[in-house]
Design a protein around this motif. Sequence first.
Motif, PDB file in Angstrom:
ATOM      1  N   LEU A 179     -10.810   7.314  -4.063  1.00 22.02           N
ATOM      2  CA  LEU A 179      -9.497   7.695  -3.727  1.00 22.02           C
ATOM      3  C   LEU A 179      -9.030   8.313  -4.986  1.00 22.02           C
ATOM      4  O   LEU A 179      -8.075   8.085  -5.767  1.00 22.02           O
ATOM      5  N   SER A 214     -13.546  -2.057  -4.757  1.00 23.97           N
ATOM      6  CA  SER A 214     -12.220  -2.127  -5.525  1.00 23.97           C
ATOM      7  C   SER A 214     -12.249  -1.511  -7.165  1.00 23.97           C
ATOM      8  O   SER A 214     -13.323  -1.564  -7.675  1.00 23.97           O
ATOM      9  N   TRP A 263       0.825   5.081   1.041  1.00 25.34           N
ATOM     10  CA  TRP A 263      -0.135   6.261   1.844  1.00 25.34           C
ATOM     11  C   TRP A 263       0.845   7.362   2.043  1.00 25.34           C
ATOM     12  O   TRP A 263       2.379   7.327   2.211  1.00 25.34           O
ATOM     13  N   TYR A 273      -2.201   7.636 -10.735  1.00 21.76           N
ATOM     14  CA  TYR A 273      -2.097   6.143 -11.585  1.00 21.76           C
ATOM     15  C   TYR A 273      -2.247   6.681 -12.895  1.00 21.76           C
ATOM     16  O   TYR A 273      -1.797   6.072 -13.929  1.00 21.76           O
ATOM     17  N   ARG A 312       0.975  -0.997  -0.158  1.00 19.88           N
ATOM     18  CA  ARG A 312       0.038  -0.072  -0.065  1.00 19.88           C
ATOM     19  C   ARG A 312       0.852   1.295   0.030  1.00 19.88           C
ATOM     20  O   ARG A 312       1.885   1.301   0.675  1.00 19.88           O
ATOM     21  N   ALA A 362      -5.115   9.257  -5.657  1.00 19.25           N
ATOM     22  CA  ALA A 362      -4.350   8.189  -6.097  1.00 19.25           C
ATOM     23  C   ALA A 362      -4.769   7.758  -7.774  1.00 19.25           C
ATOM     24  O   ALA A 362      -4.039   7.337  -8.421  1.00 19.25           O
ATOM     25  N   LEU A 398      -2.826  -2.782 -10.237  1.00 24.55           N
ATOM     26  CA  LEU A 398      -2.819  -2.306  -9.039  1.00 24.55           C
ATOM     27  C   LEU A 398      -4.332  -2.242  -8.751  1.00 24.55           C
ATOM     28  O   LEU A 398      -5.383  -2.467  -9.558  1.00 24.55           O
ATOM     29  N   GLU A 399      -4.499  -2.253  -7.243  1.00 22.41           N
ATOM     30  CA  GLU A 399      -5.940  -2.133  -6.951  1.00 22.41           C
ATOM     31  C   GLU A 399      -5.962  -0.989  -6.091  1.00 22.41           C
ATOM     32  O   GLU A 399      -5.108  -0.733  -5.076  1.00 22.41           O
ATOM     33  N   THR A 400      -7.034  -0.121  -6.013  1.00 24.30           N
ATOM     34  CA  THR A 400      -7.153   1.216  -5.279  1.00 24.30           C
ATOM     35  C   THR A 400      -8.821   1.279  -5.186  1.00 24.30           C
ATOM     36  O   THR A 400      -9.490   0.441  -5.557  1.00 24.30           O
TER      37      THR A 400
END
Length: 77
Positions: free
Chosen positions: A42, A69, A4, A49, A2, A45, A36-38
């Motif tokens: 968000l 997700s 942050w 990306y 992760r 983020a 990736l997963e977010t």
Amino acid sequence: KRMWADPASRGSKLGAAVLDTIEAHATAAGITELKLETGEHLTAAVALYRKFGFQQCEPWGEYVDSPLSYCMSKRLT
């Protein structure tokens, strides 16, 4: 796993530096795709990306049935 950033550090381009490093090492190792997963909510983020060329993709693995997700991928050349 992760990423942050402390609110006081945001805007200092640390996330971009981490992504640059990951991409360089992956390319050198012959990896052809990053995933990736977010969370869609968000937005900072997701924007970072997208700036790096990631696009939304189909979820995989544990994320398939996760409505929160937001999966992204990027082909490496």
